[in-house]
Motif scaffolding. Structure first.
Motif, PDB file in Angstrom:
ATOM      1  N   LEU A 108     -33.753 -31.614  46.325  1.00  0.00           N
ATOM      2  CA  LEU A 108     -32.499 -30.870  46.347  1.00  0.00           C
ATOM      3  C   LEU A 108     -32.690 -29.595  47.145  1.00  0.00           C
ATOM      4  N   PRO A 109     -31.602 -29.118  47.734  1.00  0.00           N
ATOM      5  CA  PRO A 109     -31.721 -27.790  48.343  1.00  0.00           C
ATOM      6  C   PRO A 109     -31.964 -26.784  47.230  1.00  0.00           C
ATOM      7  N   LYS A 110     -32.653 -25.736  47.540  1.00  0.00           N
ATOM      8  CA  LYS A 110     -32.917 -24.725  46.517  1.00  0.00           C
ATOM      9  C   LYS A 110     -31.578 -24.221  45.965  1.00  0.00           C
ATOM     10  N   PRO A 111     -31.503 -24.048  44.655  1.00  0.00           N
ATOM     11  CA  PRO A 111     -30.238 -23.618  44.068  1.00  0.00           C
ATOM     12  C   PRO A 111     -29.884 -22.205  44.519  1.00  0.00           C
ATOM     13  N   THR A 112     -28.618 -22.006  44.732  1.00  0.00           N
ATOM     14  CA  THR A 112     -28.146 -20.688  45.144  1.00  0.00           C
ATOM     15  C   THR A 112     -27.022 -20.273  44.203  1.00  0.00           C
ATOM     16  N   PRO A 113     -27.387 -19.853  42.997  1.00  0.00           N
ATOM     17  CA  PRO A 113     -26.330 -19.460  42.065  1.00  0.00           C
ATOM     18  C   PRO A 113     -25.677 -18.168  42.512  1.00  0.00           C
ATOM     19  N   SER A 114     -24.426 -18.030  42.127  1.00  0.00           N
ATOM     20  CA  SER A 114     -23.790 -16.736  42.332  1.00  0.00           C
ATOM     21  C   SER A 114     -23.841 -16.022  40.988  1.00  0.00           C
ATOM     22  N   ALA A 115     -23.828 -14.733  41.041  1.00  0.00           N
ATOM     23  CA  ALA A 115     -23.944 -13.975  39.794  1.00  0.00           C
ATOM     24  C   ALA A 115     -23.068 -12.734  39.864  1.00  0.00           C
ATOM     25  N   GLU A 116     -22.584 -12.362  38.697  1.00  0.00           N
ATOM     26  CA  GLU A 116     -21.794 -11.142  38.550  1.00  0.00           C
ATOM     27  C   GLU A 116     -22.434 -10.320  37.448  1.00  0.00           C
ATOM     28  N   TYR A 117     -22.421  -9.025  37.620  1.00  0.00           N
ATOM     29  CA  TYR A 117     -22.979  -8.133  36.612  1.00  0.00           C
ATOM     30  C   TYR A 117     -21.865  -7.260  36.063  1.00  0.00           C
ATOM     31  N   ASP A 118     -21.804  -7.187  34.747  1.00  0.00           N
ATOM     32  CA  ASP A 118     -20.834  -6.317  34.078  1.00  0.00           C
ATOM     33  C   ASP A 118     -21.617  -5.145  33.491  1.00  0.00           C
ATOM     34  N   PRO A 119     -21.568  -3.985  34.157  1.00  0.00           N
ATOM     35  CA  PRO A 119     -22.364  -2.854  33.673  1.00  0.00           C
ATOM     36  C   PRO A 119     -21.918  -2.335  32.309  1.00  0.00           C
ATOM     37  N   ALA A 120     -20.621  -2.461  31.994  1.00  0.00           N
ATOM     38  CA  ALA A 120     -20.127  -1.973  30.708  1.00  0.00           C
ATOM     39  C   ALA A 120     -20.707  -2.793  29.562  1.00  0.00           C
ATOM     40  N   LYS A 121     -20.822  -4.109  29.754  1.00  0.00           N
ATOM     41  CA  LYS A 121     -21.345  -4.992  28.720  1.00  0.00           C
ATOM     42  C   LYS A 121     -22.828  -5.282  28.888  1.00  0.00           C
ATOM     43  N   GLU A 122     -23.396  -4.836  30.006  1.00  0.00           N
ATOM     44  CA  GLU A 122     -24.786  -5.133  30.342  1.00  0.00           C
ATOM     45  C   GLU A 122     -25.048  -6.638  30.275  1.00  0.00           C
ATOM     46  N   GLN A 123     -24.171  -7.380  30.946  1.00  0.00           N
ATOM     47  CA  GLN A 123     -24.275  -8.833  30.981  1.00  0.00           C
ATOM     48  C   GLN A 123     -24.307  -9.325  32.423  1.00  0.00           C
ATOM     49  N   VAL A 124     -25.038 -10.405  32.606  1.00  0.00           N
ATOM     50  CA  VAL A 124     -25.037 -11.111  33.885  1.00  0.00           C
ATOM     51  C   VAL A 124     -24.401 -12.466  33.648  1.00  0.00           C
ATOM     52  N   ARG A 125     -23.442 -12.798  34.473  1.00  0.00           N
ATOM     53  CA  ARG A 125     -22.799 -14.117  34.420  1.00  0.00           C
ATOM     54  C   ARG A 125     -23.232 -14.870  35.667  1.00  0.00           C
ATOM     55  N   VAL A 126     -23.874 -16.018  35.464  1.00  0.00           N
ATOM     56  CA  VAL A 126     -24.386 -16.822  36.570  1.00  0.00           C
ATOM     57  C   VAL A 126     -23.560 -18.099  36.676  1.00  0.00           C
ATOM     58  N   ILE A 127     -23.143 -18.425  37.888  1.00  0.00           N
ATOM     59  CA  ILE A 127     -22.413 -19.661  38.155  1.00  0.00           C
ATOM     60  C   ILE A 127     -23.291 -20.499  39.081  1.00  0.00           C
ATOM     61  N   PHE A 128     -23.719 -21.654  38.581  1.00  0.00           N
ATOM     62  CA  PHE A 128     -24.610 -22.515  39.338  1.00  0.00           C
ATOM     63  C   PHE A 128     -23.828 -23.433  40.266  1.00  0.00           C
ATOM     64  N   ARG A 129     -24.530 -24.038  41.212  1.00  0.00           N
ATOM     65  CA  ARG A 129     -23.922 -24.905  42.212  1.00  0.00           C
ATOM     66  C   ARG A 129     -23.134 -26.053  41.588  1.00  0.00           C
ATOM     67  N   ASP A 130     -23.606 -26.576  40.452  1.00  0.00           N
ATOM     68  CA  ASP A 130     -22.902 -27.697  39.828  1.00  0.00           C
ATOM     69  C   ASP A 130     -21.704 -27.260  38.978  1.00  0.00           C
ATOM     70  N   GLY A 131     -21.408 -25.954  38.983  1.00  0.00           N
ATOM     71  CA  GLY A 131     -20.261 -25.440  38.270  1.00  0.00           C
ATOM     72  C   GLY A 131     -20.555 -24.930  36.869  1.00  0.00           C
ATOM     73  N   THR A 132     -21.736 -25.189  36.362  1.00  0.00           N
ATOM     74  CA  THR A 132     -22.067 -24.682  35.032  1.00  0.00           C
ATOM     75  C   THR A 132     -22.233 -23.177  35.089  1.00  0.00           C
ATOM     76  N   LYS A 133     -21.975 -22.542  33.961  1.00  0.00           N
ATOM     77  CA  LYS A 133     -22.027 -21.083  33.887  1.00  0.00           C
ATOM     78  C   LYS A 133     -22.895 -20.664  32.728  1.00  0.00           C
ATOM     79  N   ALA A 134     -23.507 -19.526  32.869  1.00  0.00           N
ATOM     80  CA  ALA A 134     -24.321 -18.964  31.789  1.00  0.00           C
ATOM     81  C   ALA A 134     -24.133 -17.458  31.804  1.00  0.00           C
ATOM     82  N   GLN A 135     -24.106 -16.884  30.603  1.00  0.00           N
ATOM     83  CA  GLN A 135     -24.047 -15.431  30.472  1.00  0.00           C
ATOM     84  C   GLN A 135     -25.270 -14.970  29.740  1.00  0.00           C
TER      85      GLN A 135
END
Length: 138
Positions: A108-135
């Motif tokens: 597979l090509p190396k995964p290239t997740p996109s990520a967002e950071y919420d500084p107020a909540k100190e959380q990272v939300r990651v969206i993977f290539r297959d559409g799955t998400k993790a916080q």
């Protein structure tokens, strides 16, 4: 350097060099016509691919290249054996792979997740290539 074979269709010698680098490949050298081609191969599938031909002033006709690729594909077990004996690697380290429904391993090509950071909540939300998400709460 170890000679794997002579390409029956082109007359080029097929070699693996002991100081070579990944990806797994062979060098095809046609002394009479003065060209050298590099052909990539895999330890997982039977496809072969032309990497380069040099020098540009002596490149062979496309039908000669096709014969060369066909000959390398026919001698793929010999190419793999020579690469393994010379280099001791399949060039699969640090590669992303999965087993498909047919039971074959696919790179597979190396995964290239996109990520967002919420500084107020100190959380990272990651969206993977297959559409799955993790916080992740930091």
């Amino acid at each position: 350097m170890s000679r794997v074979c002579i390409s029956a269709g082109t007359g080029a010698g097929i070699y693996v060099f002991s100081d070579d680098h990944c990806p797994a490949h062979v060098h095809a050298r046609h002394r009479g016509e003065g060209w050298i081609a590099r052909v990539r191969f895999s330890f997982l599938e039977s496809t072969v691919e032309l990497i380069s031909i040099a020098p540009l002033k002596n490149i062979p006709l496309q039908r000669v290249v096709n014969r060369l690729l066909s000959d390398v594909q026919l001698r793929l077990p010999d190419c793999r054996r020579s690469w393994w004996l010379a280099r001791g690697t399949t060039c699969l380290a640090n590669q992303w792979a999965m087993v498909n429904k047919a039971g074959k391993i696919e790179l597979l090509p190396k995964p290239t997740p996109s990520a967002e950071y919420d500084p107020a909540k100190e959380q990272v939300r990651v969206i993977f290539r297959d559409g799955t998400k993790a916080q992740v709460k930091l």
